[in-house]
Design an enzyme around this catalytic site. Structure first.
Site: not given
Ligand SMILES: Nc1ncnc2c1ncn2[C@@H]1O[C@H](COP(=O)(O)OP(=O)(O)OP(=O)(O)O)[C@@H](O)[C@H]1O
Length: 320
Positions: A92, A226
């Site tokens: 996290h 990406d």
């Molecule tokens: N390692 C992390 N620790 C804390 N928060 C995170 C972490 N990774 C992602 N997040 C939070 O979660 C949200 C969504 O993450 P992520 O972009 O990986 O989701 P997704 O559904 O795979 O992506 P996308 O919307 O880009 O298609 C991010 O905007 C961020 O705020």
């Protein structure tokens, strides 16, 4: 869920401490654990989710290995206990919007892109030292775990959105980008929409692509893959990127999606281009690289992206 995570992570203590809500593709929540620290858990119930998360985890590992830009450390990918879908546990990070670290992110991204060519230079030097018998095994450069990658692709399938990218290795970037990136998207559009105009423009555009790369020597660069504004941020101390779909490609490709939806300032671009200056023909290739993302959005979200996809194809064909 806590009990399931305890088993998978071999933890005695797991407690949910917040829900990030996730992005467009997956849901996300954070947990405190006794043995892995605070983790962020992404959950996706689609049947293809396991492949998507394995690709994301391999991408994070590859980027971490370069020690250039901060990404969350992957912990584990496993099937969802419900039977369909998958879960991805990673470190996290307290991520806020990217503001004060734009310039550092530009510099660190350029360093990520230059990492493989630096390995090539280093490898060349090592080989000539071995050739002359002057190699010193105690030199700390011998501890480098990565070696130079001389082709385009990736060992693992990575997904831009939820669509798998064909990362089969290829020696030639123009061929890779034309066939495996654009061609794959246009094949999907043909299958789902049978769009005549897209088909006709694509047959003209394919013939124009090699000219856009004339005189250019492209060293494979490890890409985030990406890098839109929603996949970058910062902690209190440094910029962060997450949710990669990596492969080795042309560094310019990375800036295609960065430019599409905003989120990157002039400071980001000037730091980046200080280390990797724009090569001749950059602007046209920038459009060609944006085309992939318009097509990928058309395939994900439907015909709302048809107009921009066709218009960029028309421009590229007209100017060639
Ligand atoms: N390692 C992390 N620790 C804390 N928060 C995170 C972490 N990774 C992602 N997040 C939070 O979660 C949200 C969504 O993450 P992520 O972009 O990986 O989701 P997704 O559904 O795979 O992506 P996308 O919307 O880009 O298609 C991010 O905007 C961020 O705020």
């Amino acid at each position: 869920m806590e009990n399931f995570l305890k088993r998978e992570l071999r933890s005695t203590y797991v407690k949910k401490v917040g829900s990030a809500g996730g992005g467009c593709i997956s849901d996300g929540a954070s947990y405190d654990t006794d043995n892995c620290g605070k983790v962020f858990v992404k959950v996706n119930k689609k049947s293809e989710a396991q492949r998507m998360f394995i690709g994301e985890s391999a991408s994070l590992d590859a980027i971490l290995n370069t020690k250039t830009v901060r990404v969350p450390k992957p912990v584990k990918v496993f099937p969802h206990p419900d039977g369909t879908g998958s879960m991805f546990v990673m470190e996290h990070l307290d991520i806020k919007s990217l503001r004060s670290h734009q310039s550092r992110l530009g510099e660190q991204l350029a360093r990520l892109h230059l990492h493989n060519s630096a390995l090539k230079t280093r490898q060349g030097k090592e080989e000539s030292r071995i050739g002359t018998g002057s190699a010193d095994k105690s030199d700390d450069r011998c501890n480098e775990t990565s070696s130079y990658v001389d082709k385009f692709g990736f060992d693992v399938t990575t997904c831009c959105g939820y669509l798998p990218q064909d990362n089969s290795w290829c020696k030639n970037w123009v061929e890779f980008y034309t066939r495996q990136k654009l061609g794959q998207q246009l094949d999907l559009i043909e299958k789902d929409y049978g769009d005549r105009e897209a088909r006709e423009l694509w047959s003209q555009l394919q013939r124009c692509i090699p000219k856009m790369f004339e005189g250019l020597e492209i060293c494979p660069a490890l890409l985030h893959g990406d890098l839109w504004g929603g996949n970058v941020g910062e902690t209190d101390s440094e910029p962060v990127t997450f949710d990669p779909a990596s492969f080795y490609g042309h560094a310019e490709y990375e800036l295609g999606i960065a430019g599409l939806f905003g989120g990157f300032s002039g400071a980001f671009y000037s730091s980046y281009h200080k280390l990797i200056p724009k090569a001749s023909g950059f602007e046209k290739r920038h459009q060609l690289y944006q085309l992939f993302h318009y097509l990928n959005h058309w395939n994900h979200f439907g015909s709302g992206y048809r107009g921009s996809s066709l218009s960029i194809m028309r421009n590229l064909v007209k100017d060639s």
